[in-house]
Design a protein around this motif. Structure first.
Motif, PDB file in Angstrom:
ATOM      1  N   ASP A 156     -77.166  87.657 -15.110  1.00  0.00           N
ATOM      2  CA  ASP A 156     -76.106  86.463 -15.418  1.00  0.00           C
ATOM      3  C   ASP A 156     -75.307  87.338 -16.557  1.00  0.00           C
ATOM      4  O   ASP A 156     -75.783  87.219 -17.792  1.00  0.00           O
ATOM      5  CB  ASP A 156     -76.418  85.156 -15.572  1.00  0.00           C
ATOM      6  CG  ASP A 156     -75.423  84.470 -15.975  1.00  0.00           C
ATOM      7  OD1 ASP A 156     -74.310  84.696 -15.655  1.00  0.00           O
ATOM      8  OD2 ASP A 156     -75.505  83.317 -16.619  1.00  0.00           O
ATOM      9  N   PRO A 163     -71.502  88.152 -18.682  1.00  0.00           N
ATOM     10  CA  PRO A 163     -70.306  87.458 -18.908  1.00  0.00           C
ATOM     11  C   PRO A 163     -69.082  88.500 -18.174  1.00  0.00           C
ATOM     12  O   PRO A 163     -69.364  89.684 -18.310  1.00  0.00           O
ATOM     13  CB  PRO A 163     -69.940  87.408 -20.303  1.00  0.00           C
ATOM     14  CG  PRO A 163     -71.046  88.393 -20.773  1.00  0.00           C
ATOM     15  CD  PRO A 163     -72.119  88.634 -20.030  1.00  0.00           C
ATOM     16  N   THR A 164     -68.151  88.087 -17.868  1.00  0.00           N
ATOM     17  CA  THR A 164     -66.980  88.774 -17.188  1.00  0.00           C
ATOM     18  C   THR A 164     -65.456  88.285 -17.680  1.00  0.00           C
ATOM     19  O   THR A 164     -64.568  88.590 -17.142  1.00  0.00           O
ATOM     20  CB  THR A 164     -66.918  88.961 -15.801  1.00  0.00           C
ATOM     21  OG1 THR A 164     -66.909  87.507 -15.184  1.00  0.00           O
ATOM     22  CG2 THR A 164     -68.247  89.682 -15.229  1.00  0.00           C
ATOM     23  N   ASP A 165     -65.495  87.495 -18.769  1.00  0.00           N
ATOM     24  CA  ASP A 165     -64.486  87.062 -19.464  1.00  0.00           C
ATOM     25  C   ASP A 165     -63.488  87.813 -20.198  1.00  0.00           C
ATOM     26  O   ASP A 165     -62.277  87.483 -20.422  1.00  0.00           O
ATOM     27  CB  ASP A 165     -64.766  85.680 -20.485  1.00  0.00           C
ATOM     28  CG  ASP A 165     -65.877  86.221 -21.565  1.00  0.00           C
ATOM     29  OD1 ASP A 165     -66.443  87.332 -21.276  1.00  0.00           O
ATOM     30  OD2 ASP A 165     -65.931  85.344 -22.428  1.00  0.00           O
ATOM     31  N   THR A 166     -63.952  88.881 -20.584  1.00  0.00           N
ATOM     32  CA  THR A 166     -63.047  90.033 -21.285  1.00  0.00           C
ATOM     33  C   THR A 166     -63.200  91.448 -20.678  1.00  0.00           C
ATOM     34  O   THR A 166     -64.103  91.484 -19.970  1.00  0.00           O
ATOM     35  CB  THR A 166     -63.520  89.873 -22.803  1.00  0.00           C
ATOM     36  OG1 THR A 166     -64.701  90.817 -22.730  1.00  0.00           O
ATOM     37  CG2 THR A 166     -63.387  88.737 -23.494  1.00  0.00           C
ATOM     38  N   ALA A 225     -66.420  93.176 -21.285  1.00  0.00           N
ATOM     39  CA  ALA A 225     -67.491  92.421 -20.726  1.00  0.00           C
ATOM     40  C   ALA A 225     -67.284  92.894 -19.224  1.00  0.00           C
ATOM     41  O   ALA A 225     -68.695  93.154 -18.724  1.00  0.00           O
ATOM     42  CB  ALA A 225     -67.202  90.721 -20.814  1.00  0.00           C
ATOM     43  N   ARG A 226     -66.209  92.850 -18.606  1.00  0.00           N
ATOM     44  CA  ARG A 226     -66.225  93.180 -17.140  1.00  0.00           C
ATOM     45  C   ARG A 226     -66.535  94.810 -16.917  1.00  0.00           C
ATOM     46  O   ARG A 226     -67.426  95.137 -15.973  1.00  0.00           O
ATOM     47  CB  ARG A 226     -64.763  93.065 -16.571  1.00  0.00           C
ATOM     48  CG  ARG A 226     -64.644  91.737 -16.319  1.00  0.00           C
ATOM     49  CD  ARG A 226     -63.402  91.595 -15.318  1.00  0.00           C
ATOM     50  NE  ARG A 226     -62.146  91.819 -16.154  1.00  0.00           N
ATOM     51  CZ  ARG A 226     -61.448  91.005 -17.169  1.00  0.00           C
ATOM     52  NH1 ARG A 226     -61.991  89.704 -17.217  1.00  0.00           N
ATOM     53  NH2 ARG A 226     -60.524  91.308 -17.700  1.00  0.00           N
ATOM     54  N   TYR A 238     -70.516  94.813 -17.263  1.00  0.00           N
ATOM     55  CA  TYR A 238     -71.029  94.320 -15.919  1.00  0.00           C
ATOM     56  C   TYR A 238     -71.008  95.260 -14.982  1.00  0.00           C
ATOM     57  O   TYR A 238     -72.182  95.713 -14.302  1.00  0.00           O
ATOM     58  CB  TYR A 238     -70.229  93.267 -15.649  1.00  0.00           C
ATOM     59  CG  TYR A 238     -70.478  92.564 -14.089  1.00  0.00           C
ATOM     60  CD1 TYR A 238     -71.829  91.986 -13.925  1.00  0.00           C
ATOM     61  CD2 TYR A 238     -69.607  93.027 -13.086  1.00  0.00           C
ATOM     62  CE1 TYR A 238     -71.954  91.583 -12.775  1.00  0.00           C
ATOM     63  CE2 TYR A 238     -70.044  92.974 -11.902  1.00  0.00           C
ATOM     64  CZ  TYR A 238     -71.005  91.940 -11.713  1.00  0.00           C
ATOM     65  OH  TYR A 238     -71.549  91.518 -10.229  1.00  0.00           O
ATOM     66  N   GLN A 266     -74.168  91.301 -24.170  1.00  0.00           N
ATOM     67  CA  GLN A 266     -74.144  89.893 -23.839  1.00  0.00           C
ATOM     68  C   GLN A 266     -74.697  89.587 -22.388  1.00  0.00           C
ATOM     69  O   GLN A 266     -74.808  90.690 -21.590  1.00  0.00           O
ATOM     70  CB  GLN A 266     -72.538  89.775 -23.974  1.00  0.00           C
ATOM     71  CG  GLN A 266     -72.039  90.143 -24.977  1.00  0.00           C
ATOM     72  CD  GLN A 266     -72.606  89.013 -26.123  1.00  0.00           C
ATOM     73  OE1 GLN A 266     -72.719  88.006 -26.075  1.00  0.00           O
ATOM     74  NE2 GLN A 266     -72.497  89.771 -27.362  1.00  0.00           N
TER      75      GLN A 266
END
Length: 101
Positions: free
Chosen positions: A8, A10-13, A16-17, A20, A64
């Motif tokens: 899990d 994060p992909t909010d920024t 972060a993407r 990922y 993260q």
């Protein structure tokens, strides 16, 4: 032996993407295949080999998020039950014009 990676991230920024995408690419390059979203599996010849892959992938986990690795035997993997819901039916075409008889 099978190694299952469940993550899990994060992909909010944009940063972060990118992390990922890099982790997912590392999984694929290490021989993992996608079972479902955020769940990847890899067959290993022995428990020692499985531990090598877990350590390798554990070293590249993004700062993260969270990743879990599960090691199971071939027999346990073979007993996995997969249930798939009904497939979506195509929507019926509505008439383009009301017809009166």
């Amino acid at each position: 032996m099978w190694v299952i990676a469940m993550f899990d991230l994060p992909t909010d920024t944009p940063k972060a993407r990118k992390a990922y995408a890099r982790f997912r690419k590392d999984l694929l390059e290490d021989g993992f295949t996608m079972m479902q979203y955020s769940v990847y599996s890899r067959h290993c010849a022995s428990i020692e080999n499985a531990e090598v892959h877990v350590k390798r992938m554990g070293a590249v986990v993004p700062a993260q998020g969270e990743v879990r690795f599960l090691t199971i035997t071939d027999n346990q993997f073979g007993r996995i039950k997969v249930y798939v819901g009904k497939k979506r039916q195509p929507t019926t075409q509505s008439p383009s014009q009301l017809q009166l008889f």
